[in-house]
Design a protein around this motif. Structure first.
Motif, mmCIF file in Angstrom:
data_model
loop_
_atom_site.group_PDB
_atom_site.id
_atom_site.type_symbol
_atom_site.label_atom_id
_atom_site.label_comp_id
_atom_site.label_asym_id
_atom_site.label_seq_id
_atom_site.Cartn_x
_atom_site.Cartn_y
_atom_site.Cartn_z
ATOM 1 N N LYS A 1 -63.255 -31.098 -22.908
ATOM 2 C CA LYS A 1 -61.886 -31.164 -23.452
ATOM 3 C C LYS A 1 -61.072 -29.874 -23.321
ATOM 4 O O LYS A 1 -59.988 -29.774 -23.878
ATOM 5 N N LYS B 1 -60.481 -29.142 -17.896
ATOM 6 C CA LYS B 1 -61.008 -28.970 -16.533
ATOM 7 C C LYS B 1 -60.482 -30.042 -15.568
ATOM 8 O O LYS B 1 -59.996 -29.721 -14.486
ATOM 9 N N THR B 2 -60.598 -31.292 -15.977
ATOM 10 C CA THR B 2 -60.103 -32.370 -15.114
ATOM 11 C C THR B 2 -58.591 -32.238 -14.919
ATOM 12 O O THR B 2 -58.083 -32.407 -13.802
ATOM 13 N N SER B 3 -57.907 -31.905 -16.002
ATOM 14 C CA SER B 3 -56.450 -31.735 -15.925
ATOM 15 C C SER B 3 -56.075 -30.637 -14.930
ATOM 16 O O SER B 3 -55.106 -30.772 -14.174
ATOM 17 N N ASP C 1 -52.960 -37.952 -18.926
ATOM 18 C CA ASP C 1 -54.144 -38.212 -19.735
ATOM 19 C C ASP C 1 -54.941 -39.402 -19.206
ATOM 20 O O ASP C 1 -56.102 -39.576 -19.548
ATOM 21 N N LYS D 1 -58.461 -39.275 -16.079
ATOM 22 C CA LYS D 1 -59.910 -39.152 -16.197
ATOM 23 C C LYS D 1 -60.608 -40.514 -16.059
ATOM 24 O O LYS D 1 -61.626 -40.638 -15.412
ATOM 25 N N LYS E 1 -54.441 -23.962 -22.294
ATOM 26 C CA LYS E 1 -53.663 -24.446 -23.459
ATOM 27 C C LYS E 1 -52.982 -23.307 -24.197
ATOM 28 O O LYS E 1 -52.990 -23.258 -25.438
ATOM 29 N N ASP F 1 -50.011 -23.066 -24.567
ATOM 30 C CA ASP F 1 -48.902 -23.641 -25.338
ATOM 31 C C ASP F 1 -49.304 -23.816 -26.809
ATOM 32 O O ASP F 1 -48.443 -24.019 -27.660
HETATM 33 P P1 GDP Z 1 -62.025 -31.613 -19.709
HETATM 34 O O1 GDP Z 1 -62.903 -32.437 -20.598
HETATM 35 O O2 GDP Z 1 -62.337 -30.162 -19.799
HETATM 36 O O3 GDP Z 1 -61.991 -32.103 -18.287
HETATM 37 O O4 GDP Z 1 -60.544 -31.732 -20.305
HETATM 38 P P2 GDP Z 1 -59.362 -32.727 -19.896
HETATM 39 O O5 GDP Z 1 -58.742 -32.314 -18.607
HETATM 40 O O6 GDP Z 1 -59.818 -34.128 -20.014
HETATM 41 O O7 GDP Z 1 -58.319 -32.388 -21.051
HETATM 42 C C1 GDP Z 1 -58.640 -32.605 -22.412
HETATM 43 C C2 GDP Z 1 -57.346 -32.839 -23.179
HETATM 44 O O8 GDP Z 1 -56.568 -31.652 -23.208
HETATM 45 C C3 GDP Z 1 -56.462 -33.917 -22.546
HETATM 46 O O9 GDP Z 1 -55.866 -34.671 -23.580
HETATM 47 C C4 GDP Z 1 -55.408 -33.098 -21.806
HETATM 48 O O10 GDP Z 1 -54.199 -33.811 -21.673
HETATM 49 C C5 GDP Z 1 -55.258 -31.892 -22.715
HETATM 50 N N1 GDP Z 1 -54.770 -30.683 -22.029
HETATM 51 C C6 GDP Z 1 -55.155 -30.173 -20.839
HETATM 52 N N2 GDP Z 1 -54.487 -29.045 -20.552
HETATM 53 C C7 GDP Z 1 -53.652 -28.816 -21.590
HETATM 54 C C8 GDP Z 1 -52.707 -27.779 -21.894
HETATM 55 O O11 GDP Z 1 -52.462 -26.821 -21.137
HETATM 56 N N3 GDP Z 1 -52.063 -27.880 -23.101
HETATM 57 C C9 GDP Z 1 -52.285 -28.906 -23.965
HETATM 58 N N4 GDP Z 1 -51.591 -28.916 -25.107
HETATM 59 N N5 GDP Z 1 -53.155 -29.893 -23.699
HETATM 60 C C10 GDP Z 1 -53.842 -29.853 -22.534
#
Ligand code: GDP
Length: 170
Positions: free
Chosen positions: A15, A18-20, A32, A35, A120, A122
């Protein structure tokens, strides 16, 4: 002429984004829903490095749900030429896990190009670590630090440019 291909692995707790990050860089989108539909092991992105004008093809590998560092398979690390070690601003556990992820990559891949990514940004008002702690860890692990916001596309391509440059310099 030969073509440079670079496998980049992105590690870090679940979370953190990474995927994002991979999706943002390879496809230019932030969603969102992505994934659920990710059916491949990696995304491919061909780009020209700003520094040298060299062409490079990134193979961007997602951990695809293997988010405990003991669960990530050898195959994931195999052949990687660069790694992103990532954590999230609003997740203390993900920050505390950075050193383990870093050590795991070093063990499996040797001294490849690596960057530390705080995603993140932000959500800095919900930060669970101080700027000084982050900078201290980057220094301790000798990693270049990037602060990104994948959501707003802040500093994402810069991370990959850096890794591409580092890879080609080695
Ligand atoms: P992973 O499990 O590491 O691959 O994480 P994901 O890419 O699935 O992201 C997890 C959550 O964090 C998702 O709901 C994304 O939309 C959110 N997310 C990713 N990057 C950011 C960011 O820069 N800011 C915010 N606020 N949310 C983010």
């Amino acid at each position: 002429d030969f073509e440079t291909t670079l496998k980049v692995i992105v590690v870090g707790n679940g979370k953190v984004g990474k995927t994002s990050m991979i999706t943002r860089f390879a496809k230019g989108v932030f969603t969102d829903d992505y994934k659920k539909t990710l059916a491949v092991d990696f995304l491919e992105k061909r780009t020209t490095l700003k520094s040298t004008g060299e062409e490079i093809t990134f193979l961007l590998w997602d951990t695809a749900g293997q988010e405990e560092y003991d669960a990530v398979t050898r195959a994931y690390y195999k052949g990687a030429g660069a790694a992103i070690v990532s954590f999230s601003t609003n997740d203390r556990n993900s920050f505390d896990a950075v050193e383990r992820w870093h050590n795991k990559v070093a063990e499996e891949c040797g001294p490849i190009a690596m960057a530390l990514v705080q995603n993140k940004v932000d959500l800095l008002d919900q930060a669970e670590m101080s700027a000084g702690e982050v900078e201290g860890l980057a220094r301790k692990l000798s990693l270049k630090l990037y602060r990104t916001c994948v959501k707003d596309n802040l500093n994402v391509s810069e991370v990959f440019e850096y890794l591409g440059d580092e890879f080609l310099r080695r």
